[in-house]
Design a protein around this motif. Sequence first.
Motif, PDB file in Angstrom:
ATOM      1  N   LEU A   1       0.843  -1.182   0.000  1.00 15.67           N
ATOM      2  CA  LEU A   1       0.000   0.000   0.000  1.00 15.67           C
ATOM      3  C   LEU A   1       0.880   1.235   0.000  1.00 15.67           C
ATOM      4  O   LEU A   1       1.829   1.331   0.781  1.00 15.67           O
ATOM      5  CB  LEU A   1      -0.923  -0.003   1.219  1.00 15.67           C
ATOM      6  CG  LEU A   1      -1.870  -1.194   1.296  1.00 15.67           C
ATOM      7  CD1 LEU A   1      -2.595  -1.205   2.625  1.00 15.67           C
ATOM      8  CD2 LEU A   1      -2.860  -1.170   0.147  1.00 15.67           C
ATOM      9  N   ARG A   2       0.577   2.168  -0.879  1.00 17.11           N
ATOM     10  CA  ARG A   2       1.361   3.399  -1.016  1.00 17.11           C
ATOM     11  C   ARG A   2       0.578   4.601  -0.527  1.00 17.11           C
ATOM     12  O   ARG A   2      -0.634   4.656  -0.662  1.00 17.11           O
ATOM     13  CB  ARG A   2       1.712   3.649  -2.473  1.00 17.11           C
ATOM     14  CG  ARG A   2       2.645   2.660  -3.063  1.00 17.11           C
ATOM     15  CD  ARG A   2       2.840   3.016  -4.529  1.00 17.11           C
ATOM     16  NE  ARG A   2       3.689   2.063  -5.187  1.00 17.11           N
ATOM     17  CZ  ARG A   2       4.926   2.331  -5.588  1.00 17.11           C
ATOM     18  NH1 ARG A   2       5.431   3.522  -5.413  1.00 17.11           N
ATOM     19  NH2 ARG A   2       5.651   1.417  -6.175  1.00 17.11           N
ATOM     20  N   ILE A   3       1.308   5.563  -0.013  1.00 16.67           N
ATOM     21  CA  ILE A   3       0.737   6.855   0.346  1.00 16.67           C
ATOM     22  C   ILE A   3       1.464   7.904  -0.497  1.00 16.67           C
ATOM     23  O   ILE A   3       2.687   7.999  -0.456  1.00 16.67           O
ATOM     24  CB  ILE A   3       0.928   7.166   1.847  1.00 16.67           C
ATOM     25  CG1 ILE A   3       0.274   6.104   2.712  1.00 16.67           C
ATOM     26  CG2 ILE A   3       0.384   8.552   2.163  1.00 16.67           C
ATOM     27  CD1 ILE A   3      -1.218   5.970   2.540  1.00 16.67           C
ATOM     28  N   ASN A   4       0.711   8.675  -1.257  1.00 15.90           N
ATOM     29  CA  ASN A   4       1.281   9.730  -2.091  1.00 15.90           C
ATOM     30  C   ASN A   4       1.308  11.016  -1.276  1.00 15.90           C
ATOM     31  O   ASN A   4       0.304  11.713  -1.165  1.00 15.90           O
ATOM     32  CB  ASN A   4       0.456   9.901  -3.364  1.00 15.90           C
ATOM     33  CG  ASN A   4       1.069  10.907  -4.302  1.00 15.90           C
ATOM     34  OD1 ASN A   4       1.993  11.635  -3.939  1.00 15.90           O
ATOM     35  ND2 ASN A   4       0.567  10.952  -5.515  1.00 15.90           N
ATOM     36  N   TYR A   5       2.461  11.335  -0.701  1.00 18.59           N
ATOM     37  CA  TYR A   5       2.570  12.500   0.172  1.00 18.59           C
ATOM     38  C   TYR A   5       2.428  13.831  -0.563  1.00 18.59           C
ATOM     39  O   TYR A   5       2.234  14.852   0.053  1.00 18.59           O
ATOM     40  CB  TYR A   5       3.889  12.490   0.943  1.00 18.59           C
ATOM     41  CG  TYR A   5       3.884  11.550   2.111  1.00 18.59           C
ATOM     42  CD1 TYR A   5       2.777  11.450   2.940  1.00 18.59           C
ATOM     43  CD2 TYR A   5       4.973  10.769   2.399  1.00 18.59           C
ATOM     44  CE1 TYR A   5       2.758  10.597   4.012  1.00 18.59           C
ATOM     45  CE2 TYR A   5       4.974   9.906   3.482  1.00 18.59           C
ATOM     46  CZ  TYR A   5       3.862   9.835   4.280  1.00 18.59           C
ATOM     47  OH  TYR A   5       3.844   8.989   5.345  1.00 18.59           O
TER      48      TYR A   5
END
Length: 82
Positions: free
Chosen positions: A34-38
């Motif tokens: 799972l990625r978080i696009n900051y």
Amino acid sequence: MLPIIREQVKSDSIVYTDCYRSYDVLEVSEFSHLRINYSTHFAEQQNHINGIENFWNQAKHYLRKFNGIPKEHFEFYLKECE
């Protein structure tokens, strides 16, 4: 990078990362990724990496006072930070 990750992380784990391109290899691995696009937001529902970032920040601050530690004892120093 994937061999190192496979060595350190259980195959059924969920791995949370930011959008750094080196993590693309996790998309075709046995991990749930799972990625978080900051650049757009800091969390997505319950998914975020702020906790681990805070831990490493605190650990680095604590470990600086030793002015370097032997590699073979790193896990003991890290456990003390935990």
